[in-house]
Design a protein around this motif. Structure first.
Motif, short mmCIF file in Angstrom:
data_model
loop_
_atom_site.label_atom_id
_atom_site.label_comp_id
_atom_site.label_asym_id
_atom_site.label_seq_id
_atom_site.Cartn_x
_atom_site.Cartn_y
_atom_site.Cartn_z
N ALA A 27 -1.62 -3.66 7.14
CA ALA A 27 -0.93 -3.10 6.27
C ALA A 27 -1.23 -1.41 6.28
O ALA A 27 -0.48 -0.44 6.42
N ALA A 28 -2.70 -1.14 6.16
CA ALA A 28 -2.88 0.24 6.12
C ALA A 28 -2.47 0.95 7.40
O ALA A 28 -2.17 2.30 7.41
N ALA A 29 -2.81 0.15 8.70
CA ALA A 29 -2.30 0.71 9.84
C ALA A 29 -0.99 1.28 9.90
O ALA A 29 -0.48 2.06 10.37
N LEU A 31 -0.06 4.17 8.18
CA LEU A 31 -0.61 5.41 8.89
C LEU A 31 0.33 5.70 10.20
O LEU A 31 0.64 6.83 10.38
N PHE A 32 0.74 4.30 10.71
CA PHE A 32 1.61 4.75 12.17
C PHE A 32 2.73 5.33 11.65
O PHE A 32 3.45 6.06 12.16
N GLU A 33 3.34 4.94 10.56
CA GLU A 33 4.60 5.60 10.10
C GLU A 33 4.41 6.75 9.64
O GLU A 33 5.13 7.55 10.08
N ALA A 87 -1.54 9.60 16.59
CA ALA A 87 -2.51 10.20 15.83
C ALA A 87 -2.98 9.65 14.78
O ALA A 87 -3.98 10.28 14.34
N ALA A 88 -2.60 8.35 14.46
CA ALA A 88 -3.53 7.69 13.51
C ALA A 88 -4.88 7.17 14.42
O ALA A 88 -4.62 6.28 15.00
N THR A 89 -6.02 7.42 13.77
CA THR A 89 -7.07 7.11 14.17
C THR A 89 -7.77 5.76 13.64
O THR A 89 -7.25 5.50 12.75
N MET A 90 -8.56 5.17 14.28
CA MET A 90 -9.06 4.07 13.89
C MET A 90 -10.06 4.40 12.59
O MET A 90 -10.30 3.48 11.75
N LYS A 109 -7.45 -1.20 19.16
CA LYS A 109 -6.33 -0.47 18.56
C LYS A 109 -4.93 -1.16 18.96
O LYS A 109 -4.19 -1.46 18.25
N ASP A 110 -5.10 -1.34 20.02
CA ASP A 110 -3.74 -2.24 20.78
C ASP A 110 -3.53 -3.56 20.16
O ASP A 110 -2.25 -3.84 19.93
#
Lengths: 214, 214, 214, 214
Positions: free
Chosen positions: B18-20, B23-25, B31-34, B55-56
């Motif tokens: 969800a957090a990802a 951030l992706f959005e 640009a969203a880093t781990m 990340k993939d």
DNA sequence: TATGAATGAGCATTCATTCAT
DNA sequence: CATGAATGAATGCTCATTCAT
């Protein structure tokens, strides 16, 4: 890497741009590094920076070029026939040909037409060409409607934009899913595209009869 | 039935995903880093790697999720009406709603449908869901044709693919050019989309009369 | 480079800062690369960036540290004696000692006192310490004047600034030209400095008699 | 008498050096690139390398020039008056004027005098001029002492060096902190400098009375 | 002499990923 | 299971310097 003979700067720019275009196509703009580009073009990285201020400038040039080429292709298409139907077929043919020859340029042009102006290094030239392309297609719709070949009452601008979005979506799907399309429908990308073009045309045509597509 | 055991782990995955997604959005996948993701999810970066190999893998999961959600929305749409016209309207409404609520998921789903299955981390599950979506729409076309509401002779698979390509192209243009559309046509993104949806429908409808769009 | 045991982060920062200080001294701030610093500190370059956001942050920290140290030294000097003459001698002794021990820090502190605030990463802390040092010296001048040991009518602030400029110029010349001084005058850097300190003192002293310097 | 032949080359060197000096002043030595210099001088970068082996050689030449100019200014000052007091005032006036006219040259000269001779490209010429400046000031001190205007027993060489260090520190502080000085003391840089000059003079003067500075 | 052209060697900074604890 | 700590490998970009003409 022997020192090159005197060659017009334009040729160097061209060679670098070509290498960049190939790499952008192959691995995407972000993944293609300036190192890659330099190596592929046969120059040192520093030399690339002699001819292009930025990676951005490279991208911008390629974008503008692709737009210009697209514009030319469309002009040719609209000049080649008088009826809307004939013109539409030429448009689709040119588009397909363009896409086959320069897939990266094609994709770039389509994506760019969707973007806002000013993001590029050039002085809004990219945006200008985009507008010219739009007005080309708007003219096509307008004239078709006047002749009664296209549905009356179409609002030129929204129609054109919608049409453009749909068309580009179609072509990009045809490219990226070519293999799947082949195996699932037995159609080549070209055949599939023709099928899709026909479908889209019905959306704007005045009357195509109730018959079969294709 | 040891299924319960893994539940907690699933929750962690969910929270991170969800957090990802957020951030992706917000800033795009690249640009969203781990680091960002870990921080936003409230875990340490190393912990993120406990739940996701890559990340993939995160991207893949999100993609799959977005496809599933899209599938649900389409099911709902097709269940909500019987006539092709009614169903089409619901499809468009659901699509628009989905896009409004989860723009990133939506875009991802569309792009995935347009793109190759890729070497995704999941075992082709994404691809499977894609196929299900396709068969959903194929059924819609088939039934419509049988009822005489959609043009006979449409080949379900090519039609669906072409339609899907066009539809996604339309929606993405509506999003990326919303501002331009607004200023150039006076239409909101939603109005423009409805206009475009109508245009596309005419491409497959049996007969909508020669009249004005909308 | 084996993974380090759990060590307080402060120690890592300290180790890196120390290595940086040594390199800055050796080859100058600009010429000392982050690679150099990392290597000298025994860390990877990426690790340095774990502990310091920037090269600037490193420089800022070192600057602040040097200012603080200078401040301490001056406090000690002013506390160690009551008469102006005694204090002055202690100030000079402390300054010389500080310079001998941390030449880079010393130079940095002097240079920084001359700069404007806000240029640093810290929240003006460096500037604050600079002001404290100024007020320390201003107090020295004021008290000396009140006791009649220093010339009356000295304007504290301009005097202090002028004095500080002169003092720092003297010390830096003593350092950079140590060899020349030795060979040309036969004096060690320390002797030369004492000579110079005396000269400067006469500029502010109430009356030192007309006699010889030294 | 083949001296004339080389004249043209000297002019080129001069033009380049002038451009470099302006840029060094404007943005600092490190930040001024050879490209900048060439462009500003109206030559190609390669041509700059015809006349100067190095960027360093450029810097060296400029340094030497600044030293020579300083020397001239000091000669003029010492020739303009007979009493030590008068001479001192002229020295300060010349120094201030020089600084106002060529801040970069001035700073360079001062720094050079404070720094090691370095492996300069010239054959120690810079050093020689430095020595000449030193002997100029040494003469000033010696004569002043003989006339009883300056404190007897001053050791010329150490005094001169100390004096020079102090003077340069003062002037550089006046420049770099001009704004701060203005806001904190209400003095202009010029006024502050005069105040500081006076202070320094007391350090060497035989007797200036116990009165106020300024 | 003058220069257009080219480049090697860096540089600060970032980030996905790994491992010992 | 969780994580603090560490890093290898890039990345876009710069600049003094060289050389064939």
């Amino acid at each position: 890497m022997a020192r090159r003979k005197k060659q017009p700067a334009q040729e160097h720019r061209g060679a670098i741009a070509a290498a960049a275009a190939a790499l952008f196509e192959e691995k995407g703009v972000a993944a293609a590094t300036m190192d890659d580009i330099a190596r592929a073009a046969g120059y040192s990285k520093a030399t690339v920076y002699v001819y292009f201020k930025n990676k951005d400038e490279l991208v911008s040039l390629l974008t503008l070029e692709s737009m210009r080429r697209l514009h030319e292709h469309l002009c040719r298409a609209l000049d080649g026939a008088r009826t809307s139907r004939g013109r539409y077929e030429l448009i689709c043919r040119e588009l397909t040909a363009y896409h086959a020859k320069y897939p990266f340029y094609f994709k770039t042009a389509l994506e760019t037409i969707r973007l806002e102006p000013g993001a590029d290094t050039d002085g809004g030239e990219t945006f200008t060409v985009g507008e010219e392309i739009n007005s080309l297609l708007a003219g096509f719709l307008r004239e078709g409607a006047q002749r009664g070949e296209l549905r009356r009452g179409l609002e030129p601008l929204p129609t054109l934009l919608a049409f453009w979005g749909a068309l580009s979506g179609l072509i990009m799907l045809a490219e990226s899913k070519a293999e799947y399309i082949q195996s699932a429908t037995g159609m080549s990308a070209g055949q599939f595209l023709n099928y899709g073009f026909e479908l889209l045309y019905r959306g704007v045509a005045a009357d195509v009869g109730g018959g079969n597509v294709q």
